[in-house]
Design a protein around this motif. Structure first.
Motif, PDB file in Angstrom:
ATOM      1  N   HIS A 224      61.199  68.643  55.733  1.00  0.00           N
ATOM      2  CA  HIS A 224      62.354  69.670  56.061  1.00  0.00           C
ATOM      3  C   HIS A 224      61.964  71.048  55.296  1.00  0.00           C
ATOM      4  CE1 HIS A 224      65.509  66.063  55.890  1.00  0.00           C
ATOM      5  NE2 HIS A 224      65.062  66.223  57.008  1.00  0.00           N
ATOM      6  N   LEU A 225      61.397  71.065  54.327  1.00  0.00           N
ATOM      7  CA  LEU A 225      61.059  72.334  53.618  1.00  0.00           C
ATOM      8  C   LEU A 225      59.668  72.986  54.477  1.00  0.00           C
ATOM      9  CD1 LEU A 225      61.096  71.373  50.082  1.00  0.00           C
ATOM     10  CD2 LEU A 225      62.574  72.923  51.022  1.00  0.00           C
ATOM     11  N   VAL A 226      58.867  72.070  54.883  1.00  0.00           N
ATOM     12  CA  VAL A 226      57.784  72.560  55.658  1.00  0.00           C
ATOM     13  C   VAL A 226      58.366  73.259  56.999  1.00  0.00           C
ATOM     14  CG1 VAL A 226      55.561  71.979  56.949  1.00  0.00           C
ATOM     15  CG2 VAL A 226      55.971  71.220  54.664  1.00  0.00           C
ATOM     16  N   ALA A 227      58.983  72.438  57.794  1.00  0.00           N
ATOM     17  CA  ALA A 227      59.855  72.820  59.091  1.00  0.00           C
ATOM     18  C   ALA A 227      60.488  74.469  58.814  1.00  0.00           C
ATOM     19  CB  ALA A 227      60.765  71.657  59.807  1.00  0.00           C
ATOM     20  N   GLU A 228      61.222  74.395  57.608  1.00  0.00           N
ATOM     21  CA  GLU A 228      61.893  75.651  57.562  1.00  0.00           C
ATOM     22  C   GLU A 228      60.793  76.631  57.381  1.00  0.00           C
ATOM     23  OE1 GLU A 228      64.315  75.498  53.898  1.00  0.00           O
ATOM     24  OE2 GLU A 228      65.786  74.050  54.603  1.00  0.00           O
ATOM     25  N   SER A 229      59.708  76.617  56.892  1.00  0.00           N
ATOM     26  CA  SER A 229      58.883  77.418  56.533  1.00  0.00           C
ATOM     27  C   SER A 229      58.110  77.841  57.662  1.00  0.00           C
ATOM     28  CB  SER A 229      57.672  77.151  55.528  1.00  0.00           C
ATOM     29  OG  SER A 229      56.659  78.091  55.200  1.00  0.00           O
ATOM     30  N   LEU A 230      57.832  77.091  58.640  1.00  0.00           N
ATOM     31  CA  LEU A 230      57.175  77.129  59.740  1.00  0.00           C
ATOM     32  C   LEU A 230      58.074  78.038  60.735  1.00  0.00           C
ATOM     33  CD1 LEU A 230      55.689  73.783  60.666  1.00  0.00           C
ATOM     34  CD2 LEU A 230      54.344  75.811  60.298  1.00  0.00           C
ATOM     35  N   ALA A 231      59.663  77.626  60.901  1.00  0.00           N
ATOM     36  CA  ALA A 231      60.421  78.552  61.491  1.00  0.00           C
ATOM     37  C   ALA A 231      60.448  80.065  61.105  1.00  0.00           C
ATOM     38  CB  ALA A 231      61.742  77.709  61.585  1.00  0.00           C
ATOM     39  N   GLU A 232      60.305  80.081  60.150  1.00  0.00           N
ATOM     40  CA  GLU A 232      60.209  81.439  59.384  1.00  0.00           C
ATOM     41  C   GLU A 232      59.158  82.230  59.788  1.00  0.00           C
ATOM     42  OE1 GLU A 232      60.840  80.994  55.159  1.00  0.00           O
ATOM     43  OE2 GLU A 232      62.953  80.103  55.495  1.00  0.00           O
ATOM     44  N   ALA A 233      57.940  81.460  59.856  1.00  0.00           N
ATOM     45  CA  ALA A 233      56.859  82.138  60.304  1.00  0.00           C
ATOM     46  C   ALA A 233      56.787  82.345  61.780  1.00  0.00           C
ATOM     47  CB  ALA A 233      55.544  81.220  59.897  1.00  0.00           C
TER      48      ALA A 233
END
Length: 481
Positions: A224-233
């Motif tokens: 979940h945390l990695v997905a959030e960061s990828l989306a922000e990138a």
């Protein structure tokens, strides 16, 4: 004999023959030679293997500038200076340097200096303790043959996929230019790391995942945390989708990905990161009663089961226990010790699960770091895996941003830590950390899990202040209540 000067003879004999000169094979040969046994390594590609040229080293060389820039952007005094595009030629040149420009001279020199012979060519088993190289040169082993041929990326049976010549992990880590549009299929380690790297280098990246989240073998919050960061990138993430068909009209032209939803995505390159298969399809397994192309079943000393005489070992990826370079090297140390002990006639106590001849960590204490932003690091069992294994557990979570060291590390720090406790023994079964800089936290957790350190003793392991490691104190406080 020098590594490059192994003599030819009708039937050359060694104590140990190793198929595959990756990190696993090199370490098996090194451990055997250190114990006084003669060893030869047979390799058809580059000495140093997948990790050195197409996996660990090039991927982390691509990812390090990404994480360094991301962390600098969160530090007062550096934010403006770090808010610039990456220097793509410099990053790719740095990657090339770390792969030794896909030349293995240095690795060959290491074998030579270690007293280990090298035979270049394709080695195949030809019955018990015999290996034939390129159909002509015959090697025989007095004590053991170790299969360390590793694994390769596998393409799923999707119509048009093979003809479209997609990227696998090899092409993704060695590409000479940044694709304008990249589709990545797969939400595991390779998928998320390469989505992270190529997005930061300028690609428009779409990440397609069949399941409902990323990093399915870790705790759910990691994905979940990695997905959030990828989306922000700026990565476009789509979950719960499958690729139905792939089309590429001309070599080097755009590729069209058709989804089961009916949608079509057009990209310049397509990376398939959906799994691995063993490189055992053409190494003569049938000559010793095994199935070509299969994973090798092994005991905890890495000896292949079902082979008469106990001379065949399967070490590293080929046994499917833990497909990680560091675990392959760990297995190599165990296998090398077991081979040398048996060669000397020393009994092996197979019931000693943490002894010198048992690869117990492959089941209970496997560490892994995913070098995304944020990093995800885990060791041992997840909460779900521990429950499935029948342990009576307690799960303790901690917000990493509440630790003083994390606040100093970066503004707006986001992260989470979890430990899984065996309530009957009060030892750690597993731990997971997600956040910037957590990769270097992992070994302390690995020591605690592998050492089965009682939580009461961990209470006396005082973390330095102010560091992110203080999360250990917070986790233990939460457990004690």
């Amino acid at each position: 004999m020098a590594a490059t000067e192994a003599t030819r003879a009708a039937d050359e004999a060694y104590d140990v023959i190793v198929l595959g000169a990756g990190p696993t094979g090199e370490n098996v040969a090194d451990r055997a030679h250190a114990a006084g046994l003669s060893a030869v390594v047979v390799e058809s590609e580059l000495v140093g293997g997948e990790c050195s040229y197409w996996a660990c080293m090039p991927s982390k060389a691509l990812l390090r500038p990404v994480s360094a820039r991301a962390e600098a952007r969160r530090v007062p005094g550096l934010k403006d200076a770090a808010d610039v595009p990456l220097d793509v030629p410099a990053v790719l040149a740095h990657r090339d340097e770390f792969t030794s420009y896909w030349k293995d001279d240095g690795q060959v020199r290491w074998l030579d200096s270690s007293g280990i012979d090298l035979v270049r060519g394709h080695g195949r088993l030809a019955g018990p303790r015999r290996v034939v190289v390129d159909g002509a040169r015959v090697l025989t082993a007095r004590h053991a043959v170790a299969v360390c041929t590793g694994s390769r990326a596998v393409l799923p049976p999707v119509p048009g996929l093979a003809e479209a010549r997609p990227w696998t992990s090899r092409e993704a880590t060695s590409a000479k230019a940044v694709p304008g549009r990249l589709v990545v299929v797969g939400g595991g380690v390779v998928g998320v790391e390469m989505a992270t790297a190529w997005r930061a280098l300028g690609s428009s990246v779409t990440l397609l995942v069949r399941g409902d989240g990323l990093l399915p073998r870790m705790e759910p919050f990691a994905g979940h945390l990695v997905a959030e960061s990828l989306a922000e990138a700026g990565v476009f993430l789509r979950t719960g989708v499958e690729v139905r068909e792939v089309r590429r009209e001309a070599p080097g032209g755009p590729v069209t990905v058709l989804l089961d939803s009916g949608d079509e995505i057009v990209a310049d390159e397509l990376l398939i990161a959906t799994g691995r298969s063993p490189r055992t399809e053409d190494i003569g397994l049938d000559t010793v009663g095994l199935t070509p192309g299969s994973w090798l079943d092994v005991d905890d000393s890495l000896r292949v089961t079902g082979v008469t005489g106990g001379w065949l070992y399967g070490v590293g990826d080929v046994n499917h226990r833990a497909l990680l370079t560091h675990q392959g090297k760990y297995q190599a140390r165990i296998a090398g010790a077991a081979i040398s002990a048996r060669a000397r006639g020393v009994p092996i106590l197979e019931s000693d699960r943490w002894g010198a001849h048992a690869a117990t960590a492959d089941r209970l204490a496997v560490p892994q770091v995913v070098f995304t932003d944020p990093e995800a690091a885990s060791v041992g069992l997840t909460a779900a895996a521990a429950e499935q294994a029948g342990y009576r557990t307690r799960v303790v979570d901690q917000d990493l941003s509440a630790v003083a060291g994390a606040s100093l590390y970066a503004d707006g720090y986001r992260g989470r830590a979890r430990m899984v406790v065996d309530l009957d023994r009060e030892v750690l079964l597993g731990a997971t950390f997600v956040g910037s800089g957590v990769a270097e936290l992992l070994h302390s957790a690995t020591v605690a899990v592998a050492g089965e350190v009682p939580l009461e003793r961990l209470w006396h392991a005082v973390p330095s202040y102010p560091t992110i490691s203080e999360v250990w104190l917070r986790l233990l406080e939460a457990y004690r209540g």
